[in-house]
Design an enzyme around this catalytic site. Structure first.
Site, PDB file in Angstrom:
ATOM      1  N   HIS A   1      39.481  42.959  42.041  1.00 17.53           N
ATOM      2  CA  HIS A   1      40.367  43.061  40.828  1.00 17.53           C
ATOM      3  C   HIS A   1      40.736  44.585  40.786  1.00 17.53           C
ATOM      4  CE1 HIS A   1      36.919  44.903  38.930  1.00 17.53           C
ATOM      5  NE2 HIS A   1      36.205  43.603  39.201  1.00 17.53           N
TER       6      HIS A   1
HETATM    7  P1  TYD Z   1      33.387  41.439  37.275  1.00 23.14           P
HETATM    8  O1  TYD Z   1      33.713  42.626  36.659  1.00 23.14           O
HETATM    9  O2  TYD Z   1      34.436  40.445  37.937  1.00 23.14           O
HETATM   10  O3  TYD Z   1      32.158  41.678  38.339  1.00 23.14           O
HETATM   11  P2  TYD Z   1      32.308  42.352  39.854  1.00 23.14           P
HETATM   12  O4  TYD Z   1      33.383  43.222  39.909  1.00 23.14           O
HETATM   13  O5  TYD Z   1      31.151  42.805  40.035  1.00 23.14           O
HETATM   14  O6  TYD Z   1      32.603  41.208  40.682  1.00 23.14           O
HETATM   15  O7  TYD Z   1      32.569  40.411  36.378  1.00 23.14           O
HETATM   16  C1  TYD Z   1      32.039  39.208  36.724  1.00 23.14           C
HETATM   17  C2  TYD Z   1      31.404  38.393  35.367  1.00 23.14           C
HETATM   18  O8  TYD Z   1      31.038  39.097  34.311  1.00 23.14           O
HETATM   19  C3  TYD Z   1      32.814  38.114  34.766  1.00 23.14           C
HETATM   20  O9  TYD Z   1      32.834  36.722  34.412  1.00 23.14           O
HETATM   21  C4  TYD Z   1      32.846  39.011  33.525  1.00 23.14           C
HETATM   22  C5  TYD Z   1      31.374  39.184  33.215  1.00 23.14           C
HETATM   23  N1  TYD Z   1      31.364  40.658  32.523  1.00 23.14           N
HETATM   24  C6  TYD Z   1      30.794  40.900  31.371  1.00 23.14           C
HETATM   25  O10 TYD Z   1      30.759  39.838  30.515  1.00 23.14           O
HETATM   26  N2  TYD Z   1      30.781  42.177  30.834  1.00 23.14           N
HETATM   27  C7  TYD Z   1      30.857  43.211  31.448  1.00 23.14           C
HETATM   28  O11 TYD Z   1      30.664  44.247  31.253  1.00 23.14           O
HETATM   29  C8  TYD Z   1      31.370  43.191  33.123  1.00 23.14           C
HETATM   30  C9  TYD Z   1      31.491  44.218  33.896  1.00 23.14           C
HETATM   31  C10 TYD Z   1      31.492  41.652  33.555  1.00 23.14           C
END
Ligand code: TYD
Length: 134
Positions: A52
């Site tokens: 993303h």
């Molecule tokens: P994501 O940012 O997509 O993680 P990564 O980049 O490490 O793969 O987030 C994964 C999941 O966690 C998504 O469902 C949103 C949740 N999340 C939160 O609830 N709070 C946060 O601060 C973050 C970063 C993610």
């Protein structure tokens, strides 16, 4: 913002006989105000995280344990950075697609972020990202 604006930042390290301590302060060691800290752990070696971009968010990504690759994409150029030091952070600026993989066993990804969690700040579809960058 391009991948070349995503630089490695040295994090101050204090060494002693009983171990090392690293510290990063808002707006001095890192070029934003830290509003949120999160970390990922128990990561399967084959996992692909990220996938993303953010519209406004600045992040500093640190391998506080183990190692992994961060691939950055500004819509034109890509660059892969290997992180394996707790005293080095990768500054990821807004508008940069990132993918994180090649996790070593026991790796921990620490992220310092410039804002609270806001799902509306994410661009999670790569085609949407390419249009956004145009
Ligand atoms: P994501 O940012 O997509 O993680 P990564 O980049 O490490 O793969 O987030 C994964 C999941 O966690 C998504 O469902 C949103 C949740 N999340 C939160 O609830 N709070 C946060 O601060 C973050 C970063 C993610």
């Amino acid at each position: 913002m391009t991948v070349n604006d995503c630089t490695l930042i040295n994090i101050t390290q204090v060494n002693s006989d009983c171990g090392r301590l690293s510290v990063a302060e808002s707006n001095t060691d890192i070029p934003f105000n830290i509003k949120r800290v999160y970390y990922t752990y128990d990561i399967p070696c084959s996992a692909e995280r990220g996938g993303h971009a953010h519209r406004e968010l600045y992040q500093l990504i640190i391998a506080v344990s183990g190692s992994f690759d961060v691939t950055l994409d500004d819509g034109t150029n890509c660059q892969t950075v290997f992180l394996n030091k707790p005293n080095t952070g990768l500054l990821v600026r807004p508008g940069i697609w990132r993918e994180i993989n090649n996790f070593s066993s026991g790796s921990v990804v620490l992220v310092l972020a410039s804002d609270l969690y806001k799902e509306e700040d994410y661009i999670r579809n790569y085609e949407d990202f390419k249009l956004y960058r145009k």
